[in-house]
Design a protein around this motif. Structure first.
Motif, PDB file in Angstrom:
ATOM      1  N   LYS A 130       8.698 -16.893  -9.319  1.00  0.00           N
ATOM      2  CA  LYS A 130       9.594 -17.341  -8.251  1.00  0.00           C
ATOM      3  C   LYS A 130       8.869 -18.196  -7.212  1.00  0.00           C
ATOM      4  CE  LYS A 130      12.851 -15.795  -4.753  1.00  0.00           C
ATOM      5  NZ  LYS A 130      13.621 -14.706  -4.205  1.00  0.00           N
ATOM      6  N   TYR A 131       7.689 -17.769  -6.804  1.00  0.00           N
ATOM      7  CA  TYR A 131       6.970 -18.474  -5.737  1.00  0.00           C
ATOM      8  C   TYR A 131       5.919 -19.455  -6.259  1.00  0.00           C
ATOM      9  CZ  TYR A 131       9.374 -15.466  -2.477  1.00  0.00           C
ATOM     10  OH  TYR A 131      10.352 -14.826  -1.755  1.00  0.00           O
ATOM     11  N   GLY A 132       5.717 -19.509  -7.578  1.00  0.00           N
ATOM     12  CA  GLY A 132       4.780 -20.468  -8.170  1.00  0.00           C
ATOM     13  C   GLY A 132       3.337 -20.201  -7.812  1.00  0.00           C
ATOM     14  N   VAL A 133       2.978 -18.923  -7.760  1.00  0.00           N
ATOM     15  CA  VAL A 133       1.598 -18.544  -7.470  1.00  0.00           C
ATOM     16  C   VAL A 133       1.090 -17.646  -8.596  1.00  0.00           C
ATOM     17  CG1 VAL A 133       1.830 -18.745  -4.965  1.00  0.00           C
ATOM     18  CG2 VAL A 133       2.318 -16.563  -6.072  1.00  0.00           C
ATOM     19  N   SER A 134      -0.212 -17.412  -8.607  1.00  0.00           N
ATOM     20  CA  SER A 134      -0.804 -16.597  -9.674  1.00  0.00           C
ATOM     21  C   SER A 134      -0.464 -15.119  -9.466  1.00  0.00           C
ATOM     22  CB  SER A 134      -2.320 -16.784  -9.692  1.00  0.00           C
ATOM     23  OG  SER A 134      -2.893 -16.176  -8.554  1.00  0.00           O
ATOM     24  N   PRO A 135      -0.515 -14.319 -10.558  1.00  0.00           N
ATOM     25  CA  PRO A 135      -0.288 -12.872 -10.443  1.00  0.00           C
ATOM     26  C   PRO A 135      -1.298 -12.204  -9.502  1.00  0.00           C
ATOM     27  CG  PRO A 135      -0.140 -13.530 -12.733  1.00  0.00           C
ATOM     28  CD  PRO A 135      -0.603 -14.738 -11.967  1.00  0.00           C
ATOM     29  N   GLN A 136      -2.515 -12.755  -9.417  1.00  0.00           N
ATOM     30  CA  GLN A 136      -3.525 -12.188  -8.527  1.00  0.00           C
ATOM     31  C   GLN A 136      -3.084 -12.321  -7.065  1.00  0.00           C
ATOM     32  OE1 GLN A 136      -7.433 -13.792  -9.132  1.00  0.00           O
ATOM     33  NE2 GLN A 136      -8.363 -12.470  -7.589  1.00  0.00           N
ATOM     34  N   VAL A 137      -2.450 -13.431  -6.699  1.00  0.00           N
ATOM     35  CA  VAL A 137      -1.936 -13.624  -5.339  1.00  0.00           C
ATOM     36  C   VAL A 137      -0.818 -12.626  -5.063  1.00  0.00           C
ATOM     37  CG1 VAL A 137      -0.726 -15.252  -3.812  1.00  0.00           C
ATOM     38  CG2 VAL A 137      -2.633 -16.045  -5.229  1.00  0.00           C
ATOM     39  N   ILE A 138       0.023 -12.401  -6.038  1.00  0.00           N
ATOM     40  CA  ILE A 138       1.126 -11.439  -5.869  1.00  0.00           C
ATOM     41  C   ILE A 138       0.571 -10.031  -5.687  1.00  0.00           C
ATOM     42  CG2 ILE A 138       3.157 -10.407  -6.956  1.00  0.00           C
ATOM     43  CD1 ILE A 138       3.573 -13.275  -5.925  1.00  0.00           C
ATOM     44  N   ARG A 139      -0.500  -9.683  -6.417  1.00  0.00           N
ATOM     45  CA  ARG A 139      -1.107  -8.360  -6.231  1.00  0.00           C
ATOM     46  C   ARG A 139      -1.654  -8.220  -4.808  1.00  0.00           C
ATOM     47  NH1 ARG A 139      -2.085  -8.993 -11.822  1.00  0.00           N
ATOM     48  NH2 ARG A 139      -4.049 -10.123 -11.532  1.00  0.00           N
ATOM     49  N   LYS A 140      -2.205  -9.306  -4.277  1.00  0.00           N
ATOM     50  CA  LYS A 140      -2.677  -9.305  -2.887  1.00  0.00           C
ATOM     51  C   LYS A 140      -1.491  -9.122  -1.938  1.00  0.00           C
ATOM     52  CE  LYS A 140      -4.346 -12.681   0.248  1.00  0.00           C
ATOM     53  NZ  LYS A 140      -4.837 -14.021   0.419  1.00  0.00           N
ATOM     54  N   TYR A 141      -0.360  -9.812  -2.236  1.00  0.00           N
ATOM     55  CA  TYR A 141       0.862  -9.654  -1.432  1.00  0.00           C
ATOM     56  C   TYR A 141       1.334  -8.207  -1.459  1.00  0.00           C
ATOM     57  CZ  TYR A 141       1.650 -14.776  -1.220  1.00  0.00           C
ATOM     58  OH  TYR A 141       1.559 -16.111  -0.991  1.00  0.00           O
ATOM     59  N   LYS A 142       1.253  -7.579  -2.625  1.00  0.00           N
ATOM     60  CA  LYS A 142       1.709  -6.189  -2.761  1.00  0.00           C
ATOM     61  C   LYS A 142       0.876  -5.255  -1.889  1.00  0.00           C
ATOM     62  CE  LYS A 142       2.559  -4.774  -7.048  1.00  0.00           C
ATOM     63  NZ  LYS A 142       2.520  -4.662  -8.532  1.00  0.00           N
ATOM     64  N   ARG A 143      -0.459  -5.485  -1.868  1.00  0.00           N
ATOM     65  CA  ARG A 143      -1.319  -4.645  -1.016  1.00  0.00           C
ATOM     66  C   ARG A 143      -0.957  -4.855   0.464  1.00  0.00           C
ATOM     67  NH1 ARG A 143      -5.074  -6.321  -4.906  1.00  0.00           N
ATOM     68  NH2 ARG A 143      -5.854  -7.984  -3.527  1.00  0.00           N
ATOM     69  N   GLN A 144      -0.752  -6.107   0.853  1.00  0.00           N
ATOM     70  CA  GLN A 144      -0.380  -6.412   2.237  1.00  0.00           C
ATOM     71  C   GLN A 144       0.977  -5.784   2.585  1.00  0.00           C
ATOM     72  OE1 GLN A 144      -0.367 -10.683   2.450  1.00  0.00           O
ATOM     73  NE2 GLN A 144      -2.610 -10.843   2.581  1.00  0.00           N
ATOM     74  N   GLU A 149       2.422  -3.113   1.172  1.00  0.00           N
ATOM     75  CA  GLU A 149       2.317  -1.659   1.265  1.00  0.00           C
ATOM     76  C   GLU A 149       1.670  -1.239   2.576  1.00  0.00           C
ATOM     77  OE1 GLU A 149       0.307  -0.449  -2.323  1.00  0.00           O
ATOM     78  OE2 GLU A 149       2.034  -0.968  -3.577  1.00  0.00           O
ATOM     79  N   GLU A 150       0.650  -1.969   3.012  1.00  0.00           N
ATOM     80  CA  GLU A 150      -0.009  -1.658   4.285  1.00  0.00           C
ATOM     81  C   GLU A 150       0.956  -1.880   5.450  1.00  0.00           C
ATOM     82  OE1 GLU A 150      -2.884  -0.068   6.478  1.00  0.00           O
ATOM     83  OE2 GLU A 150      -2.995  -0.273   4.311  1.00  0.00           O
ATOM     84  N   PHE A 151       1.704  -2.970   5.406  1.00  0.00           N
ATOM     85  CA  PHE A 151       2.671  -3.269   6.464  1.00  0.00           C
ATOM     86  C   PHE A 151       3.747  -2.175   6.534  1.00  0.00           C
ATOM     87  CE2 PHE A 151       6.588  -5.026   8.138  1.00  0.00           C
ATOM     88  CZ  PHE A 151       6.171  -5.737   9.257  1.00  0.00           C
ATOM     89  N   ALA A 152       4.263  -1.783   5.378  1.00  0.00           N
ATOM     90  CA  ALA A 152       5.315  -0.764   5.332  1.00  0.00           C
ATOM     91  C   ALA A 152       4.806   0.574   5.874  1.00  0.00           C
ATOM     92  CB  ALA A 152       5.835  -0.608   3.913  1.00  0.00           C
ATOM     93  N   LYS A 153       3.572   0.946   5.536  1.00  0.00           N
ATOM     94  CA  LYS A 153       3.002   2.204   6.041  1.00  0.00           C
ATOM     95  C   LYS A 153       2.881   2.172   7.559  1.00  0.00           C
ATOM     96  CE  LYS A 153       0.276   3.337   1.937  1.00  0.00           C
ATOM     97  NZ  LYS A 153      -1.089   3.407   1.359  1.00  0.00           N
ATOM     98  N   LYS A 154       2.366   1.066   8.088  1.00  0.00           N
ATOM     99  CA  LYS A 154       2.227   0.951   9.545  1.00  0.00           C
ATOM    100  C   LYS A 154       3.586   0.973  10.235  1.00  0.00           C
ATOM    101  CE  LYS A 154      -2.147  -1.535   9.701  1.00  0.00           C
ATOM    102  NZ  LYS A 154      -2.806  -2.824   9.984  1.00  0.00           N
ATOM    103  N   PHE A 155       4.549   0.306   9.625  1.00  0.00           N
ATOM    104  CA  PHE A 155       5.902   0.275  10.205  1.00  0.00           C
ATOM    105  C   PHE A 155       6.486   1.679  10.255  1.00  0.00           C
ATOM    106  CE2 PHE A 155      10.509   0.117   9.796  1.00  0.00           C
ATOM    107  CZ  PHE A 155      10.857  -0.742  10.824  1.00  0.00           C
ATOM    108  N   LEU A 156       6.380   2.420   9.156  1.00  0.00           N
ATOM    109  CA  LEU A 156       6.975   3.757   9.078  1.00  0.00           C
ATOM    110  C   LEU A 156       6.230   4.762   9.967  1.00  0.00           C
ATOM    111  CD1 LEU A 156       7.831   3.875   5.290  1.00  0.00           C
ATOM    112  CD2 LEU A 156       9.404   3.549   7.201  1.00  0.00           C
ATOM    113  N   LYS A 157       4.919   4.557  10.186  1.00  0.00           N
ATOM    114  CA  LYS A 157       4.186   5.437  11.099  1.00  0.00           C
ATOM    115  C   LYS A 157       4.639   5.226  12.541  1.00  0.00           C
ATOM    116  CE  LYS A 157      -0.103   6.220   8.582  1.00  0.00           C
ATOM    117  NZ  LYS A 157      -1.539   5.960   8.547  1.00  0.00           N
ATOM    118  N   GLY A 158       5.024   4.011  12.872  1.00  0.00           N
ATOM    119  CA  GLY A 158       5.448   3.679  14.230  1.00  0.00           C
ATOM    120  C   GLY A 158       6.867   4.099  14.555  1.00  0.00           C
ATOM    121  N   VAL A 159       7.621   4.514  13.546  1.00  0.00           N
ATOM    122  CA  VAL A 159       9.016   4.913  13.752  1.00  0.00           C
ATOM    123  C   VAL A 159       9.056   6.393  14.076  1.00  0.00           C
ATOM    124  CG1 VAL A 159      11.258   5.186  12.644  1.00  0.00           C
ATOM    125  CG2 VAL A 159       9.901   3.167  12.191  1.00  0.00           C
ATOM    126  N   SER A 160       9.821   6.730  15.139  1.00  0.00           N
ATOM    127  CA  SER A 160       9.991   8.151  15.474  1.00  0.00           C
ATOM    128  C   SER A 160      11.462   8.418  15.707  1.00  0.00           C
ATOM    129  CB  SER A 160       9.173   8.508  16.709  1.00  0.00           C
ATOM    130  OG  SER A 160       9.627   7.765  17.822  1.00  0.00           O
TER     131      SER A 160
END
Length: 189
Positions: free
Chosen positions: A161-175, A177-188
């Motif tokens: 879809k985005y015309g990038v390598s699978p390695q870039v997408i794996r990097k996006y996935k790590r980013q 997951e980290e963003f989602a964890k931080k977001f959910l920790k900040g929610v009360s």
């Protein structure tokens, strides 16, 4: 049915107070009422009192403001009775006819805490989607794929879809997951 008339009558000391009257005295007051201007007219309400199997009716003289309120309440009650004819009342404890078990309507309703949890989850998900959309353009697509159980397949899908390598997408996935964890920790709640 016994009817009691209470009308304002002038007392020997010059004061006016409610006193029991005869049907003739009440009719006379109503008859003379027709010729009076609105600001001097007398107002009467009916009140029914249940006494065992008997009903007693009281006709009581009241002020104009009390009459207006009584008439509003009576009219609303009549409208509600008429509207209520179009509704059926079902007991929440009665067993359902279309099920073979002894389920009731009450058992089919979601529990209060379950309903609150569902609403909170829905609000949280919308806030997460908004935060992801503001963060990175690909983040909401990644969330949808994760929610659909395509965590492994999303690498290839997003790579195309985005015309990038699978390695870039794996990097996006790590980013992501980290963003989602931080977001959910900040929610009360």
């Amino acid at each position: 049915m016994k009817i009691t008339y209470l009308i304002n009558q002038v007392q020997p000391d010059g004061s006016t107070r409610l006193s029991t009257a005869t049907a003739t005295e009440w009719r006379s007051a109503v008859h003379t009422n027709k010729d009076l201007p609105l600001d001097r007219q007398r107002y009467f309400i009916r009140d029914y009192i249940a006494d065992g199997d008997d009903m007693d009716c009281m006709v009581i003289e009241v002020s104009a403001s009390e009459y207006i309120q009584w008439d509003k309440d009576r009219s609303a009650a009549r409208r509600n009775r008429e509207a209520g004819k179009g509704f059926h009342v079902f007991s929440l404890d009665a067993p359902l006819a279309d099920t073979d078990g002894a389920k009731t309507r009450l058992e089919q309703l979601p529990g209060q805490t379950r309903l609150e949890s569902m609403v909170c989850d829905s609000v949280l998900m919308e806030e997460l989607k908004e935060a992801l959309a503001a963060w990175k353009p690909w983040a909401t697509d990644l969330l949808e794929l994760y929610l659909n159980g395509q965590k492994r397949a999303c690498t290839e899908i997003l790579s195309q879809k985005y015309g990038v390598s699978p390695q870039v997408i794996r990097k996006y996935k790590r980013q992501f997951e980290e963003f989602a964890k931080k977001f959910l920790k900040g929610v009360s709640f």
